[in-house]
Design a protein around this motif. Structure first.
Motif, short mmCIF file in Angstrom:
data_model
loop_
_atom_site.label_atom_id
_atom_site.label_comp_id
_atom_site.label_asym_id
_atom_site.label_seq_id
_atom_site.Cartn_x
_atom_site.Cartn_y
_atom_site.Cartn_z
N GLU A 175 0.82 -1.18 -0.13
CA GLU A 175 -0.10 -0.05 0.13
C GLU A 175 0.94 1.27 0.03
N SER A 176 0.43 2.36 -0.53
CA SER A 176 1.08 3.64 -0.44
C SER A 176 0.67 4.69 0.57
N ASN A 177 -0.71 4.34 1.12
CA ASN A 177 -0.82 5.24 2.17
C ASN A 177 -1.33 4.45 3.42
N TYR A 178 -0.96 4.58 4.30
CA TYR A 178 -1.32 3.90 5.74
C TYR A 178 -0.84 4.41 7.02
N TYR A 179 -1.19 3.76 7.94
CA TYR A 179 -0.84 4.33 9.20
C TYR A 179 0.00 3.47 10.26
N GLU A 205 1.35 8.81 9.87
CA GLU A 205 0.75 8.67 8.59
C GLU A 205 1.79 8.53 7.41
N ALA A 206 1.54 7.50 6.67
CA ALA A 206 2.70 7.37 5.79
C ALA A 206 2.88 8.33 4.67
N TYR A 207 1.83 9.41 4.53
CA TYR A 207 1.86 10.21 3.69
C TYR A 207 2.64 11.35 4.07
N LYS A 208 2.81 11.68 5.25
CA LYS A 208 3.49 12.72 6.02
C LYS A 208 5.14 12.26 6.11
N GLN A 209 5.99 13.18 5.45
CA GLN A 209 7.42 12.88 5.50
C GLN A 209 7.80 13.37 6.91
N LYS A 235 10.31 5.58 4.81
CA LYS A 235 9.12 4.74 4.00
C LYS A 235 9.85 3.66 3.07
#
Lengths: 113, 116
Positions: free
Chosen positions: B29-33, B52-56, B70
């Motif tokens: 998955e590309s977005n996850y927690y 949150e994975a989308y937050k660097q 990531k």
């Protein structure tokens, strides 16, 4: 209450008996989860409830396990004809909605003799 | 399938020192927690920190911070100024979401002991 509560805290039963474990989620939380924690298997997902949707029962280990959630609040996990391998800590969690932080209860330690 | 690996079963640290707990995970998955939970002897699972994975930017909560890599699928927890109350089992977890359902996938856990 302020947090997720579970009862009983500890339950000792004899092999073959049925048991009911109760979970009271945080008021207003729409999502509710049951997990099982055992020495051999670690933490395993059992079942997920979200609002009035059909629950996801994919984690229940056998048809001896069932769960219901009445009125979108209290949940009961029932284990029929308990076996020794059912001995574990059963944890309940709730979250405000799907994807949010899960708040856990203190768990019920089940011992099957 | 999503898996979470905590390779260190047990660690000990002196009070006031810094300790890092490692965790790796596997997902397509590309977005996850991702989460770190703490479980003291009282058995209550307590959320320590969430990423949150989308937050660097790496998440921080007071003395707790994460190093989220990531690309390497690594999510380590750093505890600074360790306190006796930090003694507990620590679980790394990944939130798996699919078809209207979701669950936490946990690692095996790591027992941390903080010594006076």
């Amino acid at each position: 209450g302020a947090g997720v509560s579970q009862s009983p805290s500890n339950k000792v039963t004899e092999k073959g008996k049925d048991v009911e474990l109760r979970c009271d989620p945080i008021s207003g939380h729409t999502a509710l989860y049951w997990y099982r924690q055992s020495l051999g298997q670690g933490l395993e997902f059992l079942i997920y409830f979200q609002g009035n949707s059909a629950p996801d029962k994919s984690g229940l280990p056998s048809d001896r396990f069932s769960a219901e959630r009445t009125g979108g609040s209290v949940s009961t996990l029932t284990i029929q004809r308990t076996q020794q391998e059912d001995s574990a800590v059963y944890l309940c969690a709730s979250s405000l909605t799907s994807g949010d932080e899960q708040f856990f209860g203190p768990g019920t330690r089940l011992t099957v003799l | 399938a999503q898996t979470v690996t905590q390779s260190q079963p047990e660690m000990s640290v002196q009070e006031a020192e810094t300790v890092t707990l490692s965790c790796t995970y596997d997902t397509s998955e590309s977005n996850y927690y991702l989460f770190w939970y703490k479980q003291p002897p009282s058995r209550q699972m307590i959320l320590v920190i969430r990423q949150e994975a989308y937050k660097q930017q790496n998440a921080t909560e007071n003395r707790f911070s994460v190093n989220f890599q990531k690309a390497a699928k690594s999510f380590s927890l750093k505890i600074s100024d360790s306190q006796l109350g930090d003694t507990a089992m620590y679980f790394c977890a990944f939130m798996k979401r699919w078809g209207g359902s979701e669950k936490l996938v946990f690692g095996k856990g790591m027992k941390l002991t903080v010594n006076p």
